[in-house]
Scaffold this active site. Structure first.
Site, PDB file in Angstrom:
ATOM      1  N   CYS A   1       0.938  -1.206   0.187  1.00 12.74           N
ATOM      2  CA  CYS A   1      -0.061  -0.126   0.065  1.00 12.74           C
ATOM      3  C   CYS A   1       0.885   1.320   0.104  1.00 12.74           C
ATOM      4  O   CYS A   1       0.293   2.522  -0.301  1.00 12.74           O
ATOM      5  CB  CYS A   1      -0.742  -0.006   1.242  1.00 12.74           C
ATOM      6  SG  CYS A   1      -2.053  -1.069   1.183  1.00 12.74           S
TER       7      CYS A   1
ATOM      8  N   HIS B   1      -3.560   7.074   2.917  1.00 13.30           N
ATOM      9  CA  HIS B   1      -4.023   5.877   2.312  1.00 13.30           C
ATOM     10  C   HIS B   1      -5.389   5.410   2.726  1.00 13.30           C
ATOM     11  O   HIS B   1      -5.860   5.557   3.993  1.00 13.30           O
ATOM     12  CB  HIS B   1      -3.020   4.776   2.706  1.00 13.30           C
ATOM     13  CG  HIS B   1      -3.552   3.564   2.331  1.00 13.30           C
ATOM     14  ND1 HIS B   1      -3.993   3.114   1.196  1.00 13.30           N
ATOM     15  CD2 HIS B   1      -3.220   2.386   3.087  1.00 13.30           C
ATOM     16  CE1 HIS B   1      -4.118   1.679   1.208  1.00 13.30           C
ATOM     17  NE2 HIS B   1      -3.761   1.205   2.165  1.00 13.30           N
TER      18      HIS B   1
ATOM     19  N   ASN C   1      -9.916  -0.295   0.004  1.00 11.45           N
ATOM     20  CA  ASN C   1      -8.635  -0.288   0.060  1.00 11.45           C
ATOM     21  C   ASN C   1      -8.057  -0.744  -1.423  1.00 11.45           C
ATOM     22  O   ASN C   1      -8.193  -1.980  -1.435  1.00 11.45           O
ATOM     23  CB  ASN C   1      -8.201  -0.982   1.120  1.00 11.45           C
ATOM     24  CG  ASN C   1      -6.410  -0.958   1.460  1.00 11.45           C
ATOM     25  OD1 ASN C   1      -5.832  -0.688   0.508  1.00 11.45           O
ATOM     26  ND2 ASN C   1      -6.195  -1.501   2.375  1.00 11.45           N
TER      27      ASN C   1
HETATM   28  N1  ACO Z   1     -18.479  -8.615   8.957  1.00 11.43           N
HETATM   29  C1  ACO Z   1     -18.855  -8.736  10.303  1.00 11.43           C
HETATM   30  N2  ACO Z   1     -18.066  -9.278  11.240  1.00 11.43           N
HETATM   31  C2  ACO Z   1     -16.859  -9.130  11.264  1.00 11.43           C
HETATM   32  C3  ACO Z   1     -16.263  -8.936   9.756  1.00 11.43           C
HETATM   33  C4  ACO Z   1     -17.333  -8.457   8.623  1.00 11.43           C
HETATM   34  N3  ACO Z   1     -16.731  -8.429   7.426  1.00 11.43           N
HETATM   35  N4  ACO Z   1     -14.894  -9.234   9.857  1.00 11.43           N
HETATM   36  C5  ACO Z   1     -14.695  -9.259  11.174  1.00 11.43           C
HETATM   37  N5  ACO Z   1     -15.534  -9.548  11.977  1.00 11.43           N
HETATM   38  C6  ACO Z   1     -16.154  -9.752  13.406  1.00 11.43           C
HETATM   39  C7  ACO Z   1     -14.622 -10.374  13.826  1.00 11.43           C
HETATM   40  O1  ACO Z   1     -14.991 -11.751  13.611  1.00 11.43           O
HETATM   41  C8  ACO Z   1     -14.778 -10.061  15.516  1.00 11.43           C
HETATM   42  O2  ACO Z   1     -15.704 -10.784  15.921  1.00 11.43           O
HETATM   43  P1  ACO Z   1     -15.552 -11.623  17.410  1.00 11.43           P
HETATM   44  O3  ACO Z   1     -15.387 -10.638  18.467  1.00 11.43           O
HETATM   45  O4  ACO Z   1     -16.815 -12.422  17.661  1.00 11.43           O
HETATM   46  O5  ACO Z   1     -14.393 -12.352  17.128  1.00 11.43           O
HETATM   47  C9  ACO Z   1     -15.307  -8.691  15.445  1.00 11.43           C
HETATM   48  O6  ACO Z   1     -16.060  -8.498  13.893  1.00 11.43           O
HETATM   49  C10 ACO Z   1     -14.226  -7.861  15.470  1.00 11.43           C
HETATM   50  O7  ACO Z   1     -12.957  -8.096  14.842  1.00 11.43           O
HETATM   51  P2  ACO Z   1     -11.815  -7.143  14.683  1.00 11.43           P
HETATM   52  O8  ACO Z   1     -10.873  -7.571  13.654  1.00 11.43           O
HETATM   53  O9  ACO Z   1     -11.249  -6.675  16.149  1.00 11.43           O
HETATM   54  O10 ACO Z   1     -12.370  -5.880  14.117  1.00 11.43           O
HETATM   55  P3  ACO Z   1     -11.726  -4.419  13.967  1.00 11.43           P
HETATM   56  O11 ACO Z   1     -12.828  -3.229  14.608  1.00 11.43           O
HETATM   57  O12 ACO Z   1     -10.357  -4.415  14.317  1.00 11.43           O
HETATM   58  O13 ACO Z   1     -11.953  -3.851  12.238  1.00 11.43           O
HETATM   59  C11 ACO Z   1     -10.544  -4.158  10.210  1.00 11.43           C
HETATM   60  C12 ACO Z   1     -11.462  -5.099  11.328  1.00 11.43           C
HETATM   61  C13 ACO Z   1     -11.628  -3.380   9.482  1.00 11.43           C
HETATM   62  C14 ACO Z   1      -9.794  -5.204   9.377  1.00 11.43           C
HETATM   63  C15 ACO Z   1      -9.485  -3.348  10.948  1.00 11.43           C
HETATM   64  O14 ACO Z   1      -8.632  -3.933  12.023  1.00 11.43           O
HETATM   65  C16 ACO Z   1      -8.716  -2.683   9.952  1.00 11.43           C
HETATM   66  O15 ACO Z   1      -9.056  -1.781   9.327  1.00 11.43           O
HETATM   67  N6  ACO Z   1      -7.202  -2.853  10.065  1.00 11.43           N
HETATM   68  C17 ACO Z   1      -6.576  -2.268   9.300  1.00 11.43           C
HETATM   69  C18 ACO Z   1      -6.426  -2.926   7.908  1.00 11.43           C
HETATM   70  C19 ACO Z   1      -5.436  -2.017   7.115  1.00 11.43           C
HETATM   71  O16 ACO Z   1      -5.189  -0.762   7.325  1.00 11.43           O
HETATM   72  N7  ACO Z   1      -4.823  -2.525   5.978  1.00 11.43           N
HETATM   73  C20 ACO Z   1      -3.928  -1.799   5.401  1.00 11.43           C
HETATM   74  C21 ACO Z   1      -2.928  -2.298   4.729  1.00 11.43           C
HETATM   75  S1  ACO Z   1      -3.632  -3.416   3.324  1.00 11.43           S
HETATM   76  C22 ACO Z   1      -2.057  -3.818   2.388  1.00 11.43           C
HETATM   77  O17 ACO Z   1      -1.013  -3.381   2.423  1.00 11.43           O
HETATM   78  C23 ACO Z   1      -2.561  -4.691   1.197  1.00 11.43           C
END
Ligand code: ACO
Length: 321
Positions: free
Chosen positions: A111, A248, A278
């Site tokens: 990214c 980003h 993204n």
């Molecule tokens: N729909 C419903 N529920 C979901 C989903 C979904 N799509 N995805 C995850 N959940 C659930 C999880 O299973 C978890 O459930 P549990 O509590 O029963 O275990 C709950 O939601 C919370 O999950 P988290 O992973 O803690 O959710 P979070 O608030 O952290 O959001 C996310 C997840 C959106 C991925 C976030 O962590 C994020 O944006 N991280 C950064 C990603 C990023 O910036 N990537 C950049 C680089 S990408 C690259 O370089 C290619």
């Protein structure tokens, strides 16, 4: 010798994938996706490969820059989803765009790839060895997304963004910084080709991107404000001097948090994540191009663009238009 932005362009595939479409594939819902990420929809390529998206974005950037193909002497494409391991997207484009047999290569910094490409091109032009560069971030992340994994499949989309930069008497691209810290923990990875055992040729399952979202979230919310502050300090500027921050587009909550940490108005943090999700290396140049074409970023404006991603990599640039 300094550099400046001469023109930008971008391109996204036609097909729109909504959150409702993904509800049919995995256990997710529109409310979760919008509230946790800010994403409403994303684009998905059906029959255009990465080089095609990059080509379309490049044509627009060359037109905006009013630069003829024979004036470009450097072409860099940032991608982790090239059409093939080789030839690179850059080399395919060199022929398609009718460029001379110039220096053309791909880079992989996920990214942050576009910021890395900008840093390399900026320094190569500043050295006096090159005059005008076309730099592109282009990705089809839907090729490497596992549509059975709800943790990742709602996040990514396909796009390309391009920029032409060239020599300048004034330092318009004022500073570019890039960093890396090897992701030995495996926060954000994708398997490649395994080592072979004794000349054996086994079939390998298709690898997909894997991510530990909350670890990447913590990393992103740490490095994003940090690189903005470093760029401002190095140029003796105050955050109030910035018209916009174009970060980003990985998650609206990452951008919201950076706005709070930096005490910079959220209205000046450019966002288009709701439309595209993204798009990895394409995210920053796509956002910059949209902001310029939408008259949000105007000549004379000073802005910071910053990115973070797999590697782990991150970086940013301070630019006056
Ligand atoms: N729909 C419903 N529920 C979901 C989903 C979904 N799509 N995805 C995850 N959940 C659930 C999880 O299973 C978890 O459930 P549990 O509590 O029963 O275990 C709950 O939601 C919370 O999950 P988290 O992973 O803690 O959710 P979070 O608030 O952290 O959001 C996310 C997840 C959106 C991925 C976030 O962590 C994020 O944006 N991280 C950064 C990603 C990023 O910036 N990537 C950049 C680089 S990408 C690259 O370089 C290619």
């Amino acid at each position: 010798m300094y550099t400046k932005v001469l023109g930008t362009g971008s391109y996204v595939p036609q097909k729109v994938v909504t959150n409702a479409d993904l509800e049919k594939l995995v256990d997710t819902n529109d409310e979760w996706i919008q509230s946790r990420t800010g994403i409403k929809e994303r684009r998905m390529s059906e029959n255009e490969n990465t080089s095609e998206l990059a080509y379309q974005a490049a044509l627009k950037a060359l037109e905006a820059a009013q630069v003829k193909p024979d004036e470009i002497d450097l072409l860099i494409v940032a991608t982790v989803t090239s059409d093939k391991p080789f030839p690179g997207v850059s080399q395919i484009l060199q022929r398609r765009l009718g460029f001379d047999t110039i220096t053309a290569f791909d880079i992989n910094a996920a990214c942050s790839g576009f910021i890395y490409a900008l840093n390399i091109a900026d320094k190569m032009i500043r050295s006096g060895a090159y005059k005008k560069a076309l730099i592109i971030g282009a990705e089809i992340l839907t090729k490497i997304t596992d549509y059975t994994d709800r943790n990742t499949c709602v996040l990514f989309g396909d796009a390309a963004g391009a920029m032409v930069i060239g020599e300048s008497e004034k330092p318009m691209i004022k500073d570019v910084l890039t960093y890396a810290k090897g992701d030995v923990e495996g926060f954000l990875t994708m398997d490649g080709y395994p080592l072979k055992k004794n000349f054996k040729t086994e079939q390998q399952d298709r690898p997909f991107l894997k991510m530990q979202g909350s670890d990447v979230f913590k990393f992103a919310t740490t490095v994003l404000p940090k690189v903005v502050r470093t760029l401002l300090e190095r140029s003796n500027l105050d955050i109030k001097d910035l018209s916009y921050i174009v970060a980003h587009q990985a998650n609206k909550r990452i951008i919201d948090k950076a706005s709070r940490t930096l005490k910079f108005p959220i209205s000046k943090m450019y966002m288009n994540i709701e439309k595209y999700g993204n798009t990895s290396a394409a995210s920053v140049p796509l956002a910059i191009d949209e902001a310029i074409r939408g008259n949000i970023l105007k000549p004379g404006d000073i802005f910071i663009t910053a990115a973070f991603g797999a590697g782990l990599t991150w970086g940013g640039a301070l630019i006056e238009l």
